[in-house]
Design a protein around this motif. Sequence first.
Motif, short mmCIF file in Angstrom:
data_model
loop_
_atom_site.label_atom_id
_atom_site.label_comp_id
_atom_site.label_asym_id
_atom_site.label_seq_id
_atom_site.Cartn_x
_atom_site.Cartn_y
_atom_site.Cartn_z
N PRO A 128 0.82 -1.22 0.00
CA PRO A 128 0.00 0.00 0.00
C PRO A 128 0.86 1.27 0.00
N GLY A 129 0.20 2.39 -0.31
CA GLY A 129 0.92 3.64 -0.41
C GLY A 129 1.42 4.18 0.91
N ASN A 130 0.83 3.77 2.03
CA ASN A 130 1.26 4.30 3.33
C ASN A 130 2.19 3.33 4.07
N THR A 131 2.96 2.55 3.32
CA THR A 131 3.95 1.64 3.90
C THR A 131 5.22 2.40 4.20
N TYR A 132 5.71 2.29 5.43
CA TYR A 132 6.92 2.99 5.82
C TYR A 132 8.05 2.04 6.21
N ARG A 133 7.75 0.74 6.33
CA ARG A 133 8.76 -0.21 6.79
C ARG A 133 8.54 -1.56 6.14
N LEU A 134 9.66 -2.26 5.84
CA LEU A 134 9.60 -3.55 5.18
C LEU A 134 10.60 -4.48 5.86
N ASP A 135 10.14 -5.66 6.29
CA ASP A 135 11.01 -6.69 6.88
C ASP A 135 11.07 -7.87 5.93
N ALA A 136 12.29 -8.29 5.57
CA ALA A 136 12.43 -9.38 4.61
C ALA A 136 13.81 -10.01 4.75
N VAL A 137 13.93 -11.21 4.19
CA VAL A 137 15.22 -11.90 4.12
C VAL A 137 15.92 -11.39 2.86
N ALA A 138 16.60 -10.28 2.99
CA ALA A 138 17.28 -9.64 1.86
C ALA A 138 18.49 -8.88 2.39
N ASP A 139 19.43 -8.60 1.48
CA ASP A 139 20.64 -7.89 1.88
C ASP A 139 20.43 -6.37 1.89
N ASP A 140 19.76 -5.85 0.88
CA ASP A 140 19.55 -4.42 0.77
C ASP A 140 18.18 -4.17 0.16
N ARG A 150 15.15 -13.56 -0.70
CA ARG A 150 14.64 -14.93 -0.71
C ARG A 150 13.12 -14.87 -0.63
N ASN A 151 12.47 -15.01 -1.78
CA ASN A 151 11.01 -14.81 -1.79
C ASN A 151 10.25 -15.90 -1.06
N ASP A 152 10.87 -17.09 -0.81
CA ASP A 152 10.16 -18.10 -0.03
C ASP A 152 10.06 -17.71 1.43
N GLY A 153 10.81 -16.69 1.85
CA GLY A 153 10.67 -16.15 3.20
C GLY A 153 9.58 -15.11 3.32
N GLY A 154 8.92 -14.76 2.18
CA GLY A 154 7.88 -13.75 2.22
C GLY A 154 8.46 -12.40 2.65
N CYS A 155 7.60 -11.54 3.12
CA CYS A 155 8.02 -10.25 3.67
C CYS A 155 6.88 -9.70 4.52
N VAL A 202 10.81 -20.53 9.15
CA VAL A 202 12.11 -21.18 9.23
C VAL A 202 13.17 -20.33 8.53
N ARG A 203 12.81 -19.78 7.37
CA ARG A 203 13.77 -18.94 6.63
C ARG A 203 14.17 -17.71 7.44
N ARG A 204 13.23 -17.14 8.17
CA ARG A 204 13.52 -15.93 8.94
C ARG A 204 14.16 -16.24 10.30
N GLY A 205 14.15 -17.52 10.70
CA GLY A 205 14.74 -17.88 11.98
C GLY A 205 13.75 -18.04 13.11
N TYR A 206 12.43 -17.99 12.81
CA TYR A 206 11.41 -18.14 13.85
C TYR A 206 10.92 -19.59 13.83
N PHE A 207 11.71 -20.49 14.41
CA PHE A 207 11.38 -21.91 14.33
C PHE A 207 10.14 -22.24 15.17
#
Length: 732
Positions: A367-379, A394-399, A593-598
Amino acid sequence: MTPPPFDSLRKGIDFRTFFLNAFLILPPAFLYSMKTDMPHIFLITTAILLICLFKRSYLPYSDRPIIYCVTAALVLTVIPDMVVTVDDARFGLFDLMLRSSLAVPMLLYSAALSCFFSPNPHRTGLTAAFALAAVLICGDIFNSADLTNNILSFLDVPLRNYRTTYAVTVVIQALALPFYFHTTTKRIYPGRTHRAASAFRFLIRFLCIALIPLFAFSVSKFYYTHVSFFRNLEFYFLRVGMRPQMRGGGMMILSNSVNLNATMQENLLRNPDKVLIRAKAEAPPGYLRGGVYTVYRRGEWFANAVRTPLQSTRRATILSENTFTVQDFPGAPDTVPDDPRELPPEPIRRVELYFDGLITRGVIPVPGNTYRLDAVADDAEITGEGIFSLKLWRNDGGCTFFVTSYDPQAAYPMPVPDEASAQELTEVPRRIRPMLEQYARKLLSGKKIRKDRDKLAAVVNGLSRYRYSLDFQPPVDRSDPVLHFLTKERKGHCELFASSAVLLLRSMGLPARYVTGLICEERHPYSQYYIARASNAHAWGEVYLADEKRWVLVEATPPSDDLPSARNIRKQGFFSSAADLLKKTFQQAFAGVRRGYFANAVLTGIEAVLGFLPRLLKHPAAWVVLLSAAVVLLYRYFRRLPRKRRKKHLNYEMRLLAAAFASFERKYAARFHKRRRKEQTLQDFYQDAPGEVREYVAEYESMRYREQVPDSRRVRRFSERGKLLLKNFPKR
């Protein structure tokens, strides 16, 4: 072939063969760990070999040990790959096509685990093949001179001289192979009469294997002499490999340009119910912006490619998830919580996205009012018009994205148009400007225009008289498609409505931009998440109202049963909804699992089962399945009941004895593919068996049918003898 005596079956691990296995397997493990900067591959391989070294005996060639070893290799390969991100710059096209991050560890772990079994021609050949295949895949040398190791920094020199390191690894394997095969052959076929033939075979093998480094050097030199030809060939095979994926449901709806003269994508029309995004949220995310375009020329929209890096927060307590925030975003909090899963205060909310078949190339529709993004990515980066993109994602980790409030029709609030940007955002091509200004004056005639919103209302009301249709035919005379839509066709898809609204607002002097993406408002009937399908792909506009000092969303497409937003109210079938919930559960678990939340990955499955079970029990088909399962279980229970009653009359030692011999018979039948019939006696069945087996059967009968009950020690020795007998006994 005469079976070995029973005493020889007690021989444990052969250390000479073990060390030759290590010389064969560890060099490619070290090479790949150095190339990818992933030391865990070498450490896991070494740990497996050390465990094998301290075992007292080999594993038997039976179903369970083989299945357990294959499963262990799969788990050790997949789980670390989920939590460790590798820079794609370390891979060549050959690595990417073969998925070397999965293939090489799988080969190395399988080769190491195969050392748990006694050496025979099949096992030794398989171990050598796995190790050589791993070395072969490591031969794709790509940008090694510019790479460094963050974890293994002391290996920078051999990494930058990768060709020399690779050649040394090949030489080590080539020298180890003849001794490896000679030693294992000598152990399998002992005897003095075999020495002459063994020496001759060793010489032949040594000469053949000595040619491997020479052959590898010649092929490498030929490859680098014609490197451009082979790179083009690799690119060709890569494109050929991607075509089935595109035909199999992958959909590209986010691109750098939009051509209004082109027809809609065939895969969108062929499979409109294909789920592209699943969003876990407390309210519908609404309009997800995937592309913003500001330049219009000859019926085609182009995007502004200026990107700005996002501020990142890397956490030491999480394996691979990073937080990216937009600086100075209106209404956003000043700080980011230490725990990214912490629920933000009102009205800020979080939404978890999971992608399925959507080819985004790193662009995240939000959405247009998104200010923060959490993902399994370098930059991460953001364009000036508010389009997020991730690097090494890593798109299998979603965001997960965070919004300042739940607003389904939120527009990106930046930038505030200045003199330079306002000129770009109000630009209309000279060729169509006179006709658009004339049409705009017609829309505004007879209306009181006091605010910018009045101009917006006039444009939306004017376009409401047109009809939404996917049967729009582009003009054949190369005229502008927007003018053709407004003056002649008077029907079209959402792209034409949005483009017409944006250009008309620009001709009235209002800064406006063209936006594409998806509408995510369809709620799943059995869980708290929302779905965006291929049919929900949409186009709209955004306009800056100077008197209100803010950007607002422009939905110019009139209501229709075929409109993407109208498709969200349809009723889903029970089985399709259950299948979608199951897929979403797996996606969320793997993302955890990808993000480390087992722990969250386990809780996700439990929550899905508890939420879906009450609804499942209300369906008639579920009761049919449950009753059928109950009948099968009751049948098996009553069939085994007499056997259990007979066992109750036996004491503990006799039950252990019967269980040990039953296990021996089961494994013996699996080994020799011969099963004893119920009416057949033990003496008749084992009369053609080797002497050690007949002695073992006679010992069982002497203990089973005598009056004195055997003690537990003798029963345990009997059980261990049967295991050793089958473990090292060759097949017939």
